[in-house]
Design a protein around this motif. Structure first.
Motif, PDB file in Angstrom:
ATOM      1  N   ILE A 164       0.863  -1.192   0.000  1.00  0.00           N
ATOM      2  CA  ILE A 164       0.000   0.000   0.000  1.00  0.00           C
ATOM      3  C   ILE A 164       0.896   1.237   0.000  1.00  0.00           C
ATOM      4  O   ILE A 164       1.224   1.807   1.033  1.00  0.00           O
ATOM      5  CB  ILE A 164      -0.925   0.007   1.226  1.00  0.00           C
ATOM      6  CG1 ILE A 164      -1.974  -1.080   1.086  1.00  0.00           C
ATOM      7  CG2 ILE A 164      -1.645   1.360   1.369  1.00  0.00           C
ATOM      8  CD1 ILE A 164      -2.975  -0.851  -0.034  1.00  0.00           C
ATOM      9  N   THR A 212      -7.895  -4.349   0.886  1.00  0.00           N
ATOM     10  CA  THR A 212      -7.002  -4.394   2.043  1.00  0.00           C
ATOM     11  C   THR A 212      -7.723  -4.017   3.322  1.00  0.00           C
ATOM     12  O   THR A 212      -7.530  -4.643   4.367  1.00  0.00           O
ATOM     13  CB  THR A 212      -5.809  -3.449   1.824  1.00  0.00           C
ATOM     14  OG1 THR A 212      -5.120  -3.852   0.633  1.00  0.00           O
ATOM     15  CG2 THR A 212      -4.853  -3.497   2.988  1.00  0.00           C
ATOM     16  N   ASP A 220      -8.405  -0.560  -4.025  1.00  0.00           N
ATOM     17  CA  ASP A 220      -7.042  -1.039  -4.244  1.00  0.00           C
ATOM     18  C   ASP A 220      -7.008  -2.262  -5.157  1.00  0.00           C
ATOM     19  O   ASP A 220      -5.934  -2.742  -5.505  1.00  0.00           O
ATOM     20  CB  ASP A 220      -6.329  -1.330  -2.929  1.00  0.00           C
ATOM     21  CG  ASP A 220      -7.095  -2.287  -2.026  1.00  0.00           C
ATOM     22  OD1 ASP A 220      -8.319  -2.423  -2.192  1.00  0.00           O
ATOM     23  OD2 ASP A 220      -6.455  -2.888  -1.140  1.00  0.00           O
ATOM     24  N   ALA A 241      -3.594  -5.087  -3.500  1.00  0.00           N
ATOM     25  CA  ALA A 241      -4.324  -5.665  -2.369  1.00  0.00           C
ATOM     26  C   ALA A 241      -3.855  -7.060  -2.007  1.00  0.00           C
ATOM     27  O   ALA A 241      -4.393  -7.656  -1.084  1.00  0.00           O
ATOM     28  CB  ALA A 241      -5.820  -5.705  -2.698  1.00  0.00           C
ATOM     29  N   ARG A 243      -1.610 -10.144  -0.618  1.00  0.00           N
ATOM     30  CA  ARG A 243      -0.749 -10.395   0.518  1.00  0.00           C
ATOM     31  C   ARG A 243      -0.012 -11.719   0.327  1.00  0.00           C
ATOM     32  O   ARG A 243      -0.517 -12.609  -0.351  1.00  0.00           O
ATOM     33  CB  ARG A 243      -1.579 -10.424   1.816  1.00  0.00           C
ATOM     34  CG  ARG A 243      -2.118  -9.027   2.194  1.00  0.00           C
ATOM     35  CD  ARG A 243      -0.963  -8.105   2.578  1.00  0.00           C
ATOM     36  NE  ARG A 243      -1.418  -6.772   2.926  1.00  0.00           N
ATOM     37  CZ  ARG A 243      -1.442  -5.750   2.075  1.00  0.00           C
ATOM     38  NH1 ARG A 243      -1.084  -5.921   0.814  1.00  0.00           N
ATOM     39  NH2 ARG A 243      -1.828  -4.562   2.482  1.00  0.00           N
TER      40      ARG A 243
END
Length: 338
Positions: A164, A212, A220, A241, A243
Motif C-alpha cells: 500500500i 485491504t 485497491d 491488495a 498479501r
C-alpha cells in the motif's frame, strides 16, 4: 522527422522530490545527452536534502524561479496527480519541454488542456507511461507488430502487488489527489493493452474493491474490461491488495488469429504458441525509465514520440471511464466519460 536544434546536453529540472524522483534522476544522470539542472519541491528541506544527495544541484521551493534558471531546457514532473495541470501549464508558458509522471491529468478536460498548451508552445509533452519502455512491454508490442500472432483479438493482463504505497495517509490513496486507483495505477494496463492492440476503445466495464481494508478511500483492486472497435477485448486486472506485502505477479496473454503470446512475471522471455509449434519471444532486458528518458530526448530532437500526447489523453479517458463504471455499476461508452 522534424529536426530541432537542441543543446548537446539538455539541462533537466526535476519537480517533486518524492521516491519516484530518484528513479528519474538516475535516468538523467546516466544519459550522455542531459544533466540534472536542479530540483524543486514545495518542502524546502526536502528539496535541500535531494540536492545534497545529487551533487549539490540548485534547489528551490519556487517553480517560477527554477523555470527561469538559464540552464533549464526541460522538466521532469514527479508530483501528485492533481497538481499536473497547474505545473504543466507553467512549464508550457515558460517554453520548456515536459516529461510528466502518469497520468497526464486527473480529468479529460485537464489532459486535453495540457496537450493544447504544449502544441501552442511548440514544445514536447510526454506522459511517463514507463511500462511501454520496460522490456516486457516493448517485446510484446514488437512481436504483435511483426505479425507473430496474426490479428490480435484478446489481451489478458494482470499486474498484482501486495503493498500500500507509502502509508495510509499517502496522497496516492486520496481519491482527490490521485484521481483514484484507475488513474494512478490502472492507467498502466489500460494504456498497454490499447497500445498492443493498436485499438480504438469504445466501451469500458469495471468493478473495484476496498480489498485491504474498508477504511481505504480508493479501490485497491480493479477488474476492467475494455471493448474495441472491430471486436477486440482486453480483460485487465490491477491490484495493490494482495498479501503478503512482498507479493508481486505479472501475467499476460495475447491471443490472435495466428498464435498466442503468454508470459508470467518470472519469465525473462515470453512464450509464443502457433500451429508451427512453441517458441520464445526473445527477452528484452531494458531499464524502462532510462529508455523512456532517452526516447523523450529523441522526441525533443524531432523523432516521432513513443508515447504520443493523444495516447496519454486517451489513457486518462479510459481511466476516468473505469472510475465512472465502478460508481455506476454499468458499462461506460468512451466519449461519455467526464
Amino acid at each position: 522527422m522534424e529536426q530541432r536544434s537542441v543543446p548537446s546536453r539538455i539541462g533537466t529540472l526535476l519537480v517533486g522530490a518524492g521516491f519516484i524522483a530518484d528513479v528519474h534522476a538516475a535516468a538523467v544522470t546516466a544519459s550522455a545527452r542531459a544533466h540534472l539542472a536542479g530540483i524543486v519541491d514545495t518542502d524546502p528541506g526536502r528539496a535541500a536534502a535531494f540536492s545534497r544527495s545529487h551533487g549539490a544541484v540548485p534547489h528551490t521551493d519556487d517553480l517560477a524561479e527554477a523555470l527561469a534558471w538559464p540552464d533549464v531546457d526541460a522538466v521532469v514532473v514527479c508530483t501528485p496527480n492533481h497538481t499536473h495541470l497547474g505545473i504543466g501549464a507553467a512549464v508550457a508558458a515558460a517554453g520548456k519541454h515536459l516529461l510528466i509522471e502518469k497520468p497526464l491529468a486527473t480529468t479529460i478536460a485537464d489532459a486535453q488542456s495540457l496537450a493544447d498548451a504544449f502544441a501552442a508552445a511548440g514544445r514536447v509533452l510526454t506522459a511517463a507511461h514507463s511500462h511501454r519502455h520496460h522490456g516486457y512491454g516493448r517485446t510484446v508490442k514488437d512481436a504483435i507488430d511483426s505479425g507473430a500472432v496474426g490479428r490480435p483479438a484478446h489481451v489478458r493482463l494482470s499486474i498484482l502487488g501486495g503493498w500500500i504505497w507509502t502509508g495510509w495517509d499517502a496522497w496516492a490513496a486520496d481519491p482527490v489527489a490521485s484521481g483514484g486507483h484507475a488513474l494512478h495505477n490502472g492507467v498502466h494496463v489500460l494504456d498497454l493493452a490499447t497500445w498492443w492492440l493498436s485499438g480504438d476503445p469504445v466501451r469500458v466495464y469495471a468493478r473495484g474493491r476496498h480489498q485491504t481494508a474498508a477504511e481505504l478511500r480508493i479501490n485497491d483492486y480493479l477488474e476492467m474490461v475494455v471493448e474495441y472497435a472491430g471486436g477486440a477485448v482486453a480483460v485487465l486486472e490491477m491490484s495493490r491488495a494482495h498479501r503478503p506485502g512482498s507479493f508481486g505477479l505479472r501475467e499476460l496473454q495475447v491471443v490472435g488469429s495466428g498464435g498466442i503470446i503468454a508470459e508470467e512475471w518470472a519469465d525473462e522471455s515470453a512464450f509464443l504458441y502457433t500451429e508451427g509449434g512453441t517458441g520464445l519471444v526473445p527477452a528484452s532486458g531494458v531499464d524502462g525509465f532510462g529508455a523512456q528518458f532517452e526516447s523523450w530526448l529523441d522526441t525533443i530532437g524531432g523523432a516521432p514520440p513513443a508515447m504520443p500526447v493523444a495516447d496519454a489523453v486517451r489513457a486518462v479517458e479510459l481511466a476516468v471511464a473505469v472510475e465512472e463504471s465502478i460508481l455506476a455499476g454499468r458499462p461506460i461508452s468512451l466519449g461519455a466519460a467526464a
